[in-house]
Design a protein around this motif. Structure first.
Motif, PDB file in Angstrom:
ATOM      1  N   SER A   5     -45.937  -9.844  15.277  1.00  0.00           N
ATOM      2  CA  SER A   5     -44.550  -9.907  15.734  1.00  0.00           C
ATOM      3  C   SER A   5     -43.632  -8.962  14.975  1.00  0.00           C
ATOM      4  CB  SER A   5     -44.023 -11.346  15.616  1.00  0.00           C
ATOM      5  OG  SER A   5     -44.002 -11.765  14.257  1.00  0.00           O
ATOM      6  N   GLY A   6     -44.005  -8.624  13.744  1.00  0.00           N
ATOM      7  CA  GLY A   6     -43.148  -7.750  12.947  1.00  0.00           C
ATOM      8  C   GLY A   6     -43.529  -6.290  12.988  1.00  0.00           C
ATOM      9  N   ASP A   7     -44.465  -5.908  13.869  1.00  0.00           N
ATOM     10  CA  ASP A   7     -44.947  -4.524  13.909  1.00  0.00           C
ATOM     11  C   ASP A   7     -44.581  -3.874  15.240  1.00  0.00           C
ATOM     12  OD1 ASP A   7     -46.257  -2.136  13.733  1.00  0.00           O
ATOM     13  OD2 ASP A   7     -48.125  -2.981  12.953  1.00  0.00           O
ATOM     14  N   PRO A   8     -43.562  -3.008  15.260  1.00  0.00           N
ATOM     15  CA  PRO A   8     -43.131  -2.362  16.516  1.00  0.00           C
ATOM     16  C   PRO A   8     -44.181  -1.436  17.124  1.00  0.00           C
ATOM     17  CG  PRO A   8     -41.465  -2.151  14.791  1.00  0.00           C
ATOM     18  CD  PRO A   8     -42.704  -2.640  14.130  1.00  0.00           C
ATOM     19  N   TYR A   9     -45.198  -1.058  16.360  1.00  0.00           N
ATOM     20  CA  TYR A   9     -46.229  -0.158  16.879  1.00  0.00           C
ATOM     21  C   TYR A   9     -46.841  -0.718  18.155  1.00  0.00           C
ATOM     22  CZ  TYR A   9     -50.771   2.170  17.272  1.00  0.00           C
ATOM     23  OH  TYR A   9     -51.875   2.838  17.745  1.00  0.00           O
ATOM     24  N   PHE A  10     -47.203  -1.987  18.128  1.00  0.00           N
ATOM     25  CA  PHE A  10     -47.871  -2.569  19.285  1.00  0.00           C
ATOM     26  C   PHE A  10     -46.915  -2.734  20.464  1.00  0.00           C
ATOM     27  CE2 PHE A  10     -51.088  -3.713  16.156  1.00  0.00           C
ATOM     28  CZ  PHE A  10     -52.245  -3.411  16.859  1.00  0.00           C
ATOM     29  N   VAL A  11     -45.645  -2.947  20.183  1.00  0.00           N
ATOM     30  CA  VAL A  11     -44.669  -3.030  21.270  1.00  0.00           C
ATOM     31  C   VAL A  11     -44.624  -1.711  22.028  1.00  0.00           C
ATOM     32  CG1 VAL A  11     -42.231  -3.338  21.833  1.00  0.00           C
ATOM     33  CG2 VAL A  11     -43.288  -4.760  20.063  1.00  0.00           C
ATOM     34  N   ASP A  12     -44.576  -0.599  21.301  1.00  0.00           N
ATOM     35  CA  ASP A  12     -44.534   0.718  21.939  1.00  0.00           C
ATOM     36  C   ASP A  12     -45.848   1.033  22.651  1.00  0.00           C
ATOM     37  OD1 ASP A  12     -41.973   1.090  21.073  1.00  0.00           O
ATOM     38  OD2 ASP A  12     -42.484   2.422  19.411  1.00  0.00           O
ATOM     39  N   LEU A  13     -46.961   0.714  22.001  1.00  0.00           N
ATOM     40  CA  LEU A  13     -48.264   0.995  22.596  1.00  0.00           C
ATOM     41  C   LEU A  13     -48.434   0.237  23.909  1.00  0.00           C
ATOM     42  CD1 LEU A  13     -51.051   2.390  22.245  1.00  0.00           C
ATOM     43  CD2 LEU A  13     -51.813   0.276  21.120  1.00  0.00           C
ATOM     44  N   LEU A  14     -48.126  -1.048  23.887  1.00  0.00           N
ATOM     45  CA  LEU A  14     -48.257  -1.863  25.098  1.00  0.00           C
ATOM     46  C   LEU A  14     -47.271  -1.430  26.171  1.00  0.00           C
ATOM     47  CD1 LEU A  14     -48.770  -5.347  23.426  1.00  0.00           C
ATOM     48  CD2 LEU A  14     -50.465  -4.071  24.745  1.00  0.00           C
ATOM     49  N   SER A  15     -46.104  -0.972  25.749  1.00  0.00           N
ATOM     50  CA  SER A  15     -45.123  -0.480  26.707  1.00  0.00           C
ATOM     51  C   SER A  15     -45.672   0.703  27.482  1.00  0.00           C
ATOM     52  CB  SER A  15     -43.833  -0.089  25.984  1.00  0.00           C
ATOM     53  OG  SER A  15     -42.907   0.500  26.881  1.00  0.00           O
ATOM     54  N   ILE A  40     -48.875   1.521  27.888  1.00  0.00           N
ATOM     55  CA  ILE A  40     -50.012   1.075  28.698  1.00  0.00           C
ATOM     56  C   ILE A  40     -49.525   0.393  29.967  1.00  0.00           C
ATOM     57  CG2 ILE A  40     -51.894  -0.603  28.799  1.00  0.00           C
ATOM     58  CD1 ILE A  40     -52.452   0.016  25.850  1.00  0.00           C
ATOM     59  N   GLU A  41     -48.622  -0.564  29.813  1.00  0.00           N
ATOM     60  CA  GLU A  41     -48.140  -1.340  30.955  1.00  0.00           C
ATOM     61  C   GLU A  41     -47.406  -0.454  31.955  1.00  0.00           C
ATOM     62  OE1 GLU A  41     -47.263  -4.243  33.623  1.00  0.00           O
ATOM     63  OE2 GLU A  41     -48.688  -4.309  31.964  1.00  0.00           O
ATOM     64  N   ARG A  42     -46.610   0.486  31.460  1.00  0.00           N
ATOM     65  CA  ARG A  42     -45.862   1.384  32.345  1.00  0.00           C
ATOM     66  C   ARG A  42     -46.812   2.149  33.261  1.00  0.00           C
ATOM     67  NH1 ARG A  42     -42.284   5.862  29.448  1.00  0.00           N
ATOM     68  NH2 ARG A  42     -41.193   3.975  28.773  1.00  0.00           N
ATOM     69  N   THR A  43     -47.895   2.650  32.716  1.00  0.00           N
ATOM     70  CA  THR A  43     -48.843   3.431  33.508  1.00  0.00           C
ATOM     71  C   THR A  43     -49.649   2.540  34.444  1.00  0.00           C
ATOM     72  OG1 THR A  43     -48.998   5.106  31.784  1.00  0.00           O
ATOM     73  CG2 THR A  43     -50.788   5.015  33.375  1.00  0.00           C
ATOM     74  N   LEU A  44     -50.127   1.421  33.945  1.00  0.00           N
ATOM     75  CA  LEU A  44     -50.903   0.521  34.799  1.00  0.00           C
ATOM     76  C   LEU A  44     -50.081   0.065  36.000  1.00  0.00           C
ATOM     77  CD1 LEU A  44     -52.733  -1.765  32.188  1.00  0.00           C
ATOM     78  CD2 LEU A  44     -53.666   0.187  33.451  1.00  0.00           C
ATOM     79  N   ALA A  45     -48.797  -0.212  35.765  1.00  0.00           N
ATOM     80  CA  ALA A  45     -47.937  -0.681  36.850  1.00  0.00           C
ATOM     81  C   ALA A  45     -47.804   0.378  37.945  1.00  0.00           C
ATOM     82  CB  ALA A  45     -46.561  -1.054  36.305  1.00  0.00           C
ATOM     83  N   GLN A  46     -47.778   1.642  37.551  1.00  0.00           N
ATOM     84  CA  GLN A  46     -47.664   2.722  38.538  1.00  0.00           C
ATOM     85  C   GLN A  46     -48.875   2.754  39.465  1.00  0.00           C
ATOM     86  OE1 GLN A  46     -47.137   6.275  36.244  1.00  0.00           O
ATOM     87  NE2 GLN A  46     -45.043   5.803  35.640  1.00  0.00           N
ATOM     88  N   TYR A  47     -50.007   2.279  38.962  1.00  0.00           N
ATOM     89  CA  TYR A  47     -51.224   2.283  39.755  1.00  0.00           C
ATOM     90  C   TYR A  47     -51.567   0.890  40.300  1.00  0.00           C
ATOM     91  CZ  TYR A  47     -52.256   7.073  38.383  1.00  0.00           C
ATOM     92  OH  TYR A  47     -52.208   8.436  38.218  1.00  0.00           O
ATOM     93  N   GLY A  48     -50.643  -0.049  40.169  1.00  0.00           N
ATOM     94  CA  GLY A  48     -50.865  -1.374  40.720  1.00  0.00           C
ATOM     95  C   GLY A  48     -51.859  -2.215  39.952  1.00  0.00           C
TER      96      GLY A  48
END
Length: 353
Positions: free
Chosen positions: A83-93, A95-103
């Motif tokens: 919860s205290g590490d912004p690295y994973f927030v950016d990484l998942l952001s 990943i999710e942004r791209t996956l969403a574009q492809y459904g």
């Protein structure tokens, strides 16, 4: 028909079929790489789809092929550390942004697996449930057992960032993960620092090893004394604790590099609690360039890496592994920009002895 003639609406498979002069079934077979259409028809359909800016839903393609339309991301960390590490927030952001574009969907699991057996069981359960078509592997380790696990489970996988040793799995990232650390050491040497320290993460992690190697090589190159390399766990508490330990030594550093920004900020605050000012008494360098780093007082000198882009490219690479047609980067998957130093106010000239 051209894109402008669609009156602002998204093109459909019917539009593609009409313009290409084929049936909707032929369009589906063409874009999904299935048999039953000629190469000339397939080429014509793909050209029309590209001209209209249309691409198939990756999830629909996956379901057609018997997949789940989802990929998995298992993070083996205690929730309070994550919860205290912004690295994973950016990484998942990314990943999710791209996956969403492809459904496609992302299935995220967070848990602290204390043994290799428990970690393997988590992947085995995920594969057995058939909820995901592939997985991301992050924070890889020396002799990482997950490489064998995903192969034995026949589970497609992409490694996030360069592994320490050769792995028969695709990976995405910079070819020189320690590049920014080399720049940081040089920057400190140019400011007159001669005694420096490095607060690392766990030493079995590939990215920590690359950075440690870069740190030691650069320190030797510039003739600097390394007066401490304590290990931590990436947490603020760990950063504060190790900083106080370093500053209580007889031979203490005038500058400290940390393995992430969270530990660097905590380290600066811990030093302040002992009456030490940043950067007058102690220069501080972080890693990752989290969004708040530029707004601190003083603003944090740190090593920047584009974690969001890393997530986007990892998602694209995994989709490619799953047979989804994606556009490959012109310079390859392992040619992301090296981490780079961003100089701000937390570093300054070495204090006079």
């Amino acid at each position: 028909m051209v894109r402008d003639e669609l009156a602002g609406r998204r093109p459909t498979i019917s539009d593609i079929a009409a313009l290409a002069g084929v049936s909707k079934a032929s369009v589906s077979k063409s874009v999904n790489g299935q048999d039953g259409v000629s190469e000339a028809t397939r080429k014509r359909v793909l050209e029309v789809a590209a001209r209209l800016g249309w691409r198939p839903s990756a999830r629909a393609v996956a379901l057609t092929r018997g997949g789940s339309g989802a990929v998995g991301f298992l993070i083996n960390r205690a929730p309070d550390l994550l919860s205290g590490d912004p690295y994973f927030v950016d990484l998942l952001s990314g990943i999710e942004r791209t996956l969403a574009q492809y459904g496609y969907w992302l299935l995220l699991q967070i848990g602290h697996h204390s043994t290799e057996e428990k970690e393997r069981a988590a992947y085995a359960d995920l594969a057995a449930s058939q909820r995901v078509d592939g997985v991301f592997l992050t924070e890889t380790r020396i002799g990482d057992p997950r490489f064998d696990t995903v192969r034995e489970l026949n589970l497609p996988a992409v490694v996030v960032s360069r592994p320490w040793a050769h792995a028969a799995l695709p990976w995405v990232g910079s070819a020189n993960p320690g590049g920014g650390i080399e720049d940081a050491v040089q920057h400190l040497a140019e400011l007159g620092h001669r005694k420096i320290a490095y607060v690392t993460g766990p030493q079995d992690r590939s990215h920590v090893l690359y950075r440690t190697e870069a740190f030691l090589t650069a320190a030797a190159k510039h003739g600097l004394s390394v007066v401490g390399m304590p290990r931590s766990d990436f947490s603020a508490e760990g950063g504060a604790r190790t900083t106080l330990e370093l500053m209580e030594q007889i031979e203490r550093p005038s500058a400290i590099i940390y393995d992430n920004d969270v530990m660097a900020v905590a380290g600066s605050q811990a030093a302040s609690s002992r009456g030490l000012s940043t950067p007058d008494d102690l220069s501080i360098v972080g890693h990752d360039d989290m969004s708040m780093s530029r707004w601190l007082t003083p603003a944090l000198t740190t090593v920047r890496q584009d974690v969001i882009q890393l997530g986007e490219m990892c998602a694209m690479r995994l989709l490619l592994e799953l047979g989804i047609p994606v556009q490959e980067p012109p310079n390859g998957w392992q040619a992301m920009p090296d981490p780079a130093l961003v100089i701000r106010g937390s570093t300054g000239p070495a204090p006079l002895s």
